[in-house]
Every structure is written in C-alpha cells, then in structure tokens.
Design a protein around this motif. Structure first.
Motif, PDB file in Angstrom:
ATOM      1  N   VAL A  39      24.775   8.994  64.762  1.00  0.00           N
ATOM      2  CA  VAL A  39      26.266   9.321  64.228  1.00  0.00           C
ATOM      3  C   VAL A  39      27.234   8.417  64.929  1.00  0.00           C
ATOM      4  N   ASN A  40      27.139   8.587  66.309  1.00  0.00           N
ATOM      5  CA  ASN A  40      28.156   7.913  66.988  1.00  0.00           C
ATOM      6  C   ASN A  40      27.488   7.177  68.415  1.00  0.00           C
ATOM      7  N   HIS A  41      27.765   6.151  68.423  1.00  0.00           N
ATOM      8  CA  HIS A  41      26.948   5.108  69.088  1.00  0.00           C
ATOM      9  C   HIS A  41      27.694   5.189  70.542  1.00  0.00           C
ATOM     10  N   ARG A  42      29.103   5.209  70.621  1.00  0.00           N
ATOM     11  CA  ARG A  42      29.806   5.451  71.721  1.00  0.00           C
ATOM     12  C   ARG A  42      30.591   6.652  72.063  1.00  0.00           C
ATOM     13  N   LEU A  43      30.445   7.598  72.914  1.00  0.00           N
ATOM     14  CA  LEU A  43      31.072   8.767  73.204  1.00  0.00           C
ATOM     15  C   LEU A  43      32.169   8.636  74.350  1.00  0.00           C
ATOM     16  N   GLN A  44      33.163   9.450  74.434  1.00  0.00           N
ATOM     17  CA  GLN A  44      34.148   9.576  75.471  1.00  0.00           C
ATOM     18  C   GLN A  44      34.103  10.857  76.355  1.00  0.00           C
ATOM     19  N   SER A  45      34.123  10.609  77.455  1.00  0.00           N
ATOM     20  CA  SER A  45      34.132  11.956  78.534  1.00  0.00           C
ATOM     21  C   SER A  45      35.044  11.709  79.632  1.00  0.00           C
TER      22      SER A  45
END
Length: 561
Positions: free
Chosen positions: A277-283
C-alpha cells in the motif's frame, strides 16, 4: 475411359452353316468390390450397365466410362466385370413331334460366362505397377522462434503450442522411394490441445483425430513441412506431460511405418502478484533513552510502523500441491546488536483474520503489551507543535544535526554492513480473493538516540518476496519482490533564546556608553592620563678629567720600603 465390347460365336454342333442372328444379354460393372466406385457409365450414369449384343450382325460395341471426381485410390486398378447370358426362348405354339432346334440355341456350359478386365492408372511405380515408397517423418514441439521444446512453460497468459513436422520420400539403399499414394498423417493428441491453425492452410482436418493429407501421390524426392498450432486449454496443476502420437500411412508398399510418440513435459507456471500500500513511511525518534528492562508496552519502544501487503489470487487451487509464502527480509538490528525495527505483530486477512508467527520467536520476542489496533505514528511536525505550550506560531526549532549538513542523513538497508536482517515467513492461504498481510512494528527509539543523534534523518529499508514452496518440480512461480522503507527523522531539538525587545537593546547600549564615559572622566581626574618628565634621567653626567703622572716601577718599589 472407353471400353470396347466384342462378341463372336462358333457352332459346336448341328448345321455347320448355321448363321442365324443371336442376341446376348450382358452386364458390365465397374469396381464391384469398392464403394463408392471410381467409374460410372455415361449411358447409365452408374457403375452398372445392362445391354444386348446381336451376333453376327454386330461385332463390337464401344462404351464410355467417366472417372469420378476426387479419386483417392489411384494405385489399385479399376476392375470391370462382365457376364453375359443367352435369353431362353419358349415356342409360341408348342406342338408334338420333331422340330428343328436352330431357333433355340444354347450356350456351351463348359465356357466361362464372366470376364474381368483391369484398367491401370498411369503412375511412376516401375514395370510391375507396384510402388515401393520410403516415407520418413521428423517432428518436435517448438517455440514461436522455432526452438525445440522439451518442457512446456504453461501459464494462463500464454496458451499457444506449435508442432513442427517434416515428411520426406527419398530413395535409400533398402527402399526405392517411389510415389507414396494416399499419403496421410494421423495425429492423436490429448483433449488439452485444440487445433488452432495449420500451415499450409487446409492440409489437416480435425475430428476425433487430426488427419493431414500429404499428397496423392506424395512424389519421389518430395519434402513437406507442416506447422500445426494448438491452443492449450485443459492443462491443470495435475498435468505432468502432454503426448502426441503421429502415424504415417500410404496405400503404396511400405512395411516400416511405425507410430511415433512425442512427449512434452509440462511446467505449470502460476501467476500471482504482490503489492504494498505504501512503499515509504515517515516516522521519528526523540525523547530520552529507556532501557529494555524498563519497557512494559510496545509504546515504550518508540513510534509505530504499519506495512500492508496485498497478494492477488492465482486462479488455480494449490490444495496439497504447494504453499504460497510471503517472506520478509526485515531490518532487525544494527551491526552492534542493538534493536533497529522491533516487529510487534503480523496479521493475515483473508477469509477471516489470524496472526502469523514465523519460526524463531522473532515477532515481539520481549512479550510487550501491544497497543490498540489502528495506532498511527504522529508526524514530526505534530510532535513538535505539541512541544510548544503557547499554541501559537513559533519559529522552527533547530535540530542538533542542523550544523552538520555533511552527515545529515544515513541509510541502513538489508545486505549492507550497517544492519543485520532476519527472515520472516508467513504462509498465504489458498483463497480466490485478495489476501492482505499487515506487519506492525516499532522504531527502537533508544538505539537512534544513542547511535544516530547526530543525523537529521535515518532511512531504513528491506524487502518482501512472494514465492511458491512445493515439492513438485513441474509447478513453479516467478518470485515477486517489493521493497519497503521508513524515513526516521530526528525529533531532538534545542530551543532558541527568548526574543528581546528593541527598546531594551537601545537602553542597554546607551547605559553602557554612559558608564564608559564616567570611567574615563574619573581616570582623567586622577591623572591617569598625565605623562612623567623623564628627560633628566637620560642626560649624562659630566665629569672633569684630571691629568696625573704615573710612578715608575722603581719608584713604586722604593716607596713601599
């Protein structure tokens, strides 16, 4: 074809000068033992002709026969059979007494009343009209580029199969290689193969078997190439091979025409897809360091992560033939052994939901209490806004790594010498619907504070692979791989000093200048700035010179005594 029919008779007894007219009844039949016959009489439009022959008035009769269209058997001769009889005459007015028998002739019973004549077709088969052919065949399943195939890589996307056949009739030491009449090729194929096309077009016809007409005759030194295309429709996961049987036949003489069997192994290629669904996440990471022993819940570890993978159905039920597996190359630790991304839970959503527990106790090995489902990681901007108690607009904070632009970002990925990854596996159910796999994890906050506090961003990446696990060598699937990553931004900040009003700055500057002036004035009053007269100190004192005579050595000695 013209047939000439001639009759004559001789008197075997009685009056030797007997020359009365005798009428015979005869019947001609062409191809008596064949149905349908290859000839028909022009006058009767059938293979049988009934006629009468009057002797000795008529000596010969000519009859015309027509050859039927599309005659296949040109090797065997056409046999024309003839039988004749003498109609029995009965006296019109019988009477007693002796009478002459001349009006009532009879046929000699010792004479054969039937005759057969052969009509040969013109053919190149030697003086004996027998053809000795030498048909040979070479065949193979081939690809669209003409390369021979020993295995069929079957998939639902490609269902075309080609069969290449070469037939020759050339002389050899054992066989003359003469014309092969009624040369046929018969193919028996499984129901999974449906005839699609043939080159040359119109050569083959499909019924229960496929029959291809090679030629009638198939000439000496002739060569023929056939390319037959099949649609592969009935192959299943249980199909291991496809067999086709080829049989040459001819009405010419050849006793070595054995069946030829082609076997093609089937590799069933499954089609499945993997997406994320989302290749790159932000944290983010920030706050204070917490030891592993002090952690009780997953929230104590750090900010949450959630990856969602989707597996599309294959369209074929594997049942007990194999298992579809989703494997994760997961960034587990940094090179010094500290936690990196801590997996907390893996859930499979298909026909229901259930957890996945890979071997090795790699998911939530500390048995931390999990947070409420649906937890979402807050963005760094939101976290930083929460740190501002005023709630109003504030200048952006300065990160600790802001002054170190050359080291502002680093990357940790599987396969590098900076991260250690582990392999997590989850079997995917055999379902006709899309299966979702959710992987939840936590950023290990303490590791980033201790080891990566000098970086503004740390990028961590891994990958997921969908593959088939089976013990059947004929079933395979192309592995599908997707990558995933998370950008973890530093949330460590130091606040700027409070803003000072302008008038305070001006007052402070003025007060400083006034104080400086007072100090200067005080020092001047005290004579601090007066210079001392030091000229006399540096003037040389004058001395007068006196002239005195120096006594001699004798006088000095006499004076001493």
């Amino acid at each position: 074809v013209q047939v000439e029919l001639c009759f004559a008779y001789n008197q075997s007894a009685g009056n030797p000068n007997y020359r009365r007219n005798i009428t015979l009844a005869y019947t001609l039949e062409a191809d008596r033992d064949r149905r349908p016959p290859r000839l028909r009489f022009a006058r009767s439009q059938s293979a049988v002709f009934h006629g009468f022959f009057s002797m000795p008035h008529t000596r010969c009769q000519k009859l015309e026969l027509l050859l039927m269209d599309n005659v296949r058997d040109k090797l065997r001769p056409i046999i024309i059979s003839m039988n004749y009889s003498l109609p029995l005459r009965i006296p019109e007015h019988p009477r007693l007494g002796l009478r002459s028998l001349d009006p009532y002739p009879v046929l000699n019973q010792a004479q054969i009343l039937e005759n057969h004549t052969e009509v040969q077709f013109q053919k190149e088969c030697g003086q004996d009209n027998k053809c000795d052919s030498n048909l040979e065949i070479q065949a193979a399943f081939v690809s669209e580029l003409g390369q021979p195939l020993s295995r069929l890589q079957y998939s639902r996307d490609g269902r075309k199969l080609l069969l290449s056949i070469n037939v020759t009739n050339t002389p050899s030491r054992e066989r003359a290689g003469e014309d092969a009449h009624e040369a046929l090729l018969t193919l028996a194929v499984p129901p999974a193969l449906l005839l699609s096309s043939v080159r040359p077009a119109g050569t083959c016809q499909a019924n229960e078997t496929i029959v291809c007409e090679l030629g009638n005759p198939f000439k000496r030194n002739q060569r023929m190439e056939l390319l037959i295309a099949f649609e592969v429709t009935g192959v299943t996961l249980h199909t291991r091979e496809l067999q086709a049987q080829l049989q040459l036949s001819t009405s010419s003489h050849q006793d070595n025409l054995w069946p030829m069997t082609l076997t093609l192994l089937v590799d069933y290629t499954l089609r499945a897809s993997l997406s994320i669904v989302n290749h790159r996440l932000q944290s983010f990471f920030g706050g204070t360091v917490m030891g592993e022993s002090g952690m009780k819940t997953a929230e104590d570890v750090g900010s949450p992560l959630k990856y969602e993978f989707q597996v599309s159905p294959m369209g074929e039920g594997l049942t007990a033939l194999g298992t579809l597996v989703l494997g994760l190359e997961w960034p587990y630790e940094v090179i010094n052994g500290k936690w990196l991304l801590y997996p907390t839970e893996i859930t499979i959503h298909g026909n229901g939901s259930w957890p996945c527990r890979p071997p090795g106790d790699l998911v939530n090995p500390l048995n931390l209490t999990l947070s409420v489902p649906g937890d979402r990681p807050p963005s760094p901007q939101r976290r930083r806004r929460q740190l501002d108690p005023g709630g109003g607009p504030a200048p952006p904070p300065v990160t600790l790594a802001a002054a170190k632009k050359a080291k502002s970002e680093t990357k940790l990925k599987c396969g590098s010498d900076q991260a250690r990854c582990v392999w997590l596996e989850c079997p995917i159910p055999d379902s006709p619907a899309i299966t979702n796999v959710t992987v939840q994890a936590r950023v290990w906050n303490s590791t980033f504070i201790e080891d990566y506090r000098d970086f503004d961003r740390v990028s961590v990446s891994g990958w997921a692979t969908l593959f088939l696990r089976t013990s059947i060598p004929t079933i395979n699937m192309e592995n599908k791989t997707v990558w995933f990553s998370v950008d973890i931004d530093s949330d460590l900040v130091e606040e700027l000093p409070a803003e000072i009003e302008l008038w305070l700055v001006l007052v402070a500057v003025g007060a400083g200048l006034l104080l400086l002036g007072l100090i200067i004035l005080l020092l001047w009053k005290c004579g601090f700035f007066k210079r001392a007269r030091t000229r006399a100190l540096y003037e040389a004192k004058r001395q007068k010179a006196e002239m005195k005579s120096q006594p001699s050595e004798t006088e000095r000695l006499a004076g001493d005594y």
